[in-house]
Write a protein that holds these residues in place. Structure first.
Motif, mmCIF file in Angstrom:
data_model
loop_
_atom_site.group_PDB
_atom_site.id
_atom_site.type_symbol
_atom_site.label_atom_id
_atom_site.label_comp_id
_atom_site.label_asym_id
_atom_site.label_seq_id
_atom_site.Cartn_x
_atom_site.Cartn_y
_atom_site.Cartn_z
ATOM 1 N N GLY A 95 0.653 -1.222 -0.036
ATOM 2 C CA GLY A 95 0.196 0.059 0.006
ATOM 3 C C GLY A 95 0.816 1.252 0.130
ATOM 4 N N GLN A 96 1.976 1.076 0.257
ATOM 5 C CA GLN A 96 3.147 2.374 0.220
ATOM 6 C C GLN A 96 3.385 2.826 -0.891
ATOM 7 O OE1 GLN A 96 5.302 1.773 3.748
ATOM 8 N NE2 GLN A 96 6.702 3.463 3.241
ATOM 9 N N ILE A 148 -0.768 12.431 0.976
ATOM 10 C CA ILE A 148 -0.413 10.845 0.860
ATOM 11 C C ILE A 148 1.287 10.996 0.966
ATOM 12 C CG2 ILE A 148 -0.385 9.177 -0.998
ATOM 13 C CD1 ILE A 148 -2.416 10.671 -2.514
ATOM 14 N N ARG A 149 1.407 9.847 1.939
ATOM 15 C CA ARG A 149 2.920 9.592 2.181
ATOM 16 C C ARG A 149 3.402 9.228 0.917
ATOM 17 N NH1 ARG A 149 5.314 5.130 5.728
ATOM 18 N NH2 ARG A 149 7.601 5.642 5.453
ATOM 19 N N VAL A 150 4.568 9.527 0.305
ATOM 20 C CA VAL A 150 5.393 9.219 -0.761
ATOM 21 C C VAL A 150 6.835 9.188 -0.302
ATOM 22 C CG1 VAL A 150 6.111 9.684 -3.025
ATOM 23 C CG2 VAL A 150 3.696 10.110 -2.084
ATOM 24 N N GLN A 151 7.410 8.138 -0.324
ATOM 25 C CA GLN A 151 9.161 7.794 0.119
ATOM 26 C C GLN A 151 9.702 8.147 -1.103
ATOM 27 O OE1 GLN A 151 10.238 6.328 3.202
ATOM 28 N NE2 GLN A 151 12.278 6.661 2.401
ATOM 29 N N ASN A 152 10.483 9.091 -1.045
ATOM 30 C CA ASN A 152 11.306 9.666 -2.192
ATOM 31 C C ASN A 152 12.652 8.939 -2.281
ATOM 32 O OD1 ASN A 152 12.578 10.820 -4.324
ATOM 33 N ND2 ASN A 152 12.383 12.774 -3.595
ATOM 34 N N GLY A 153 12.697 7.795 -2.673
ATOM 35 C CA GLY A 153 13.953 6.799 -2.719
ATOM 36 C C GLY A 153 13.976 5.430 -2.557
ATOM 37 N N ALA A 200 10.078 9.156 -14.214
ATOM 38 C CA ALA A 200 10.277 8.746 -12.924
ATOM 39 C C ALA A 200 9.023 7.315 -12.477
ATOM 40 C CB ALA A 200 9.592 9.886 -12.030
ATOM 41 N N THR A 201 9.802 6.526 -11.687
ATOM 42 C CA THR A 201 8.598 5.593 -11.397
ATOM 43 C C THR A 201 7.987 5.893 -10.074
ATOM 44 O OG1 THR A 201 9.894 3.777 -12.711
ATOM 45 C CG2 THR A 201 8.644 3.111 -10.609
ATOM 46 N N LEU A 202 6.651 5.773 -10.192
ATOM 47 C CA LEU A 202 5.819 5.789 -8.894
ATOM 48 C C LEU A 202 5.357 4.245 -8.538
ATOM 49 C CD1 LEU A 202 4.093 6.933 -6.626
ATOM 50 C CD2 LEU A 202 2.325 6.909 -8.111
ATOM 51 N N ALA A 203 6.422 3.521 -7.296
ATOM 52 C CA ALA A 203 6.165 2.294 -7.393
ATOM 53 C C ALA A 203 5.023 2.229 -6.256
ATOM 54 C CB ALA A 203 7.702 1.784 -6.734
ATOM 55 N N ILE A 204 4.407 1.109 -6.392
ATOM 56 C CA ILE A 204 3.218 0.675 -5.334
ATOM 57 C C ILE A 204 3.577 -0.700 -4.854
ATOM 58 C CG2 ILE A 204 0.773 0.375 -5.074
ATOM 59 C CD1 ILE A 204 1.195 2.478 -7.945
ATOM 60 N N VAL A 205 3.810 -0.563 -3.571
ATOM 61 C CA VAL A 205 4.265 -1.724 -2.923
ATOM 62 C C VAL A 205 2.802 -2.633 -2.863
ATOM 63 C CG1 VAL A 205 5.265 -3.051 -1.003
ATOM 64 C CG2 VAL A 205 5.997 -0.897 -1.714
ATOM 65 N N THR A 206 2.801 -3.674 -3.484
ATOM 66 C CA THR A 206 1.598 -4.888 -3.529
ATOM 67 C C THR A 206 1.781 -5.952 -2.626
ATOM 68 O OG1 THR A 206 2.513 -5.755 -5.514
ATOM 69 C CG2 THR A 206 0.955 -4.088 -5.862
#
Ligand code: HPA
Length: 263
Positions: A95-96, A148-153, A200-206
Motif C-alpha cells: 500500500g505504500q 499521501i505519504r510518498v517515500q522519495n528513494g 520517474a517511477t511511482l512504485a506501489i508496494v503490492t
C-alpha cells in the motif's frame, strides 16, 4: 504540445481522470503503439498501458522501444510510470508509495537500446541518477498537497519475469542493496534516457517479496492491492502535473549533448 506521458503498469490500464480522450496509433520503426491523449486541468497528457488493455503482454515481451519512441515522436519530455513492486524490507509495506531512485538490472533478454551501431551509432548512456530528481520532486509535492505519504528513494531490482523470484534470489538482492522488486522498469527508464526524456517511477508496494514473509505469491494479490490504491496513484500523478516545470535543471537531457538528439 504533449509534454508529459503516463505509462500505466499492472492494474493501471485506462486513462481515467483525463478528459476529451482520443486514441491514436503512433507508427514507429519498432512497431505501432496505441496511445490515448487527453487533458487534465488543461494540461495535455499521453497515456500508454504497458501491459496492454487487459494485461495481455507479459513483462519480458513488452515492446519497450516502440512505446518510448512513440512518446518521443509525440514530443513527450516527461514520463511518469507506475509499477507494482514487491518489498524486500519491512519499512516498505503493501500500500505504500515509493519513488525509485536507483535500479539493479537483472533482466536477461530485452532490447535495451536504440543505438545498435551502424547508422544509429553506439551510445554509452550515463545512468548515475536514472530516475529524474525533478519529476520525483513534483510527485513528492503532489503527495504533500494530497496528504499521501510518498517515500522519495528506493532501489528497484528489475527481474526478467514473468515468474516471481525464489526466496534465495530475494535474499541475494537484499544483500546487494535492493529494496523493491519488479519486472518492468528496465529497460524503460534507460530508453527514455537515451531520448532525453525525464522519467520517474511511482512504485506501489503490492506485497512482501518471496521469502520476506511466509506463504506463496499470487498475481491476484498484486492486482487486489493495486485495485485498492489505484485511485490514490492516479490522483498523485495528476496533481504532480502542475509542478513539472517546462525549464528543468536536471541532468537527464545531458546525454544528448554528447551524442546529438535522436531524430
Ligand atoms: N516480484 C516481482 N515483481 C513484482 C512483485 C514481486 O514480488 N510484486 C509486484 N511485482
Amino acid at each position: 504540445m504533449i509534454r508529459t506521458a503516463i505509462i500505466g503498469g499492472t492494474g493501471v490500464y485506462d486513462p481515467c481522470l483525463l478528459e476529451d480522450v482520443k486514441e491514436i496509433i503512433e507508427k514507429t520503426p519498432y512497431g505501432n503503439v496505441a496511445v490515448s491523449i487527453g487533458k487534465y486541468a488543461g494540461i495535455e497528457v499521453a497515456f500508454i498501458p504497458r501491459h496492454g488493455l487487459e494485461h495481455s503482454i507479459p513483462p519480458h515481451l513488452i515492446n519497450f522501444r516502440a512505446n518510448i519512441m512513440a512518446l518521443h515522436q509525440l514530443g513527450v519530455k516527461n514520463i511518469l510510470a507506475t509499477a507494482a513492486v514487491g518489498s524486500l524490507h519491512f519499512e516498505f509495506k503493501p500500500g505504500q508509495f515509493v519513488l525509485a531512485d536507483q535500479f539493479l538490472d537483472f533482466t536477461k533478454s530485452r532490447q535495451n537500446t536504440f543505438y545498435e551501431g551502424g547508422e544509429a551509432g553506439v551510445v554509452h548512456c550515463d545512468m548515475t541518477v536514472p530516475y529524474c530528481p525533478e519529476l520525483r520532486g513534483a510527485l513528492v509535492k503532489a503527495g504533500e498537497e494530497r496528504g499521501i505519504r510518498v517515500q522519495n528513494g528506493g532501489t528497484y531490482v528489475c527481474t526478467e519475469g514473468p515468474r516471481f523470484e525464489t526466496a534465495a534470489e530475494i535474499m541475494m538482492f537484499k544483500q546487494l542493496g535492493g529494496q523493491l522488486v519488479g519486472m518492468t522498469s528496465v529497460p524503460e527508464v534507460c530508453l527514455a534516457r537515451e531520448l532525453g526524456i525525464c522519467y520517474a517511477t511511482l512504485a506501489i508496494v503490492t506485497n512482501f517479496a518471496a521469502g520476506i514473509t511466509a506463504g506463496i505469491l499470487t498475481h491476484s494479490e498484486v492486482l487486489e492491492l493495486m485495485k485498492q490504491n489505484i485511485a490514490l496513484a492516479r490522483s498523485l500523478m495528476m496533481s504532480s502535473l502542475k509542478y513539472i516545470s517546462e525549464e528543468k535543471s536536471c541532468d537527464c537531457r545531458k546525454i544528448l549533448d554528447e551524442h546529438g538528439a535522436m531524430q
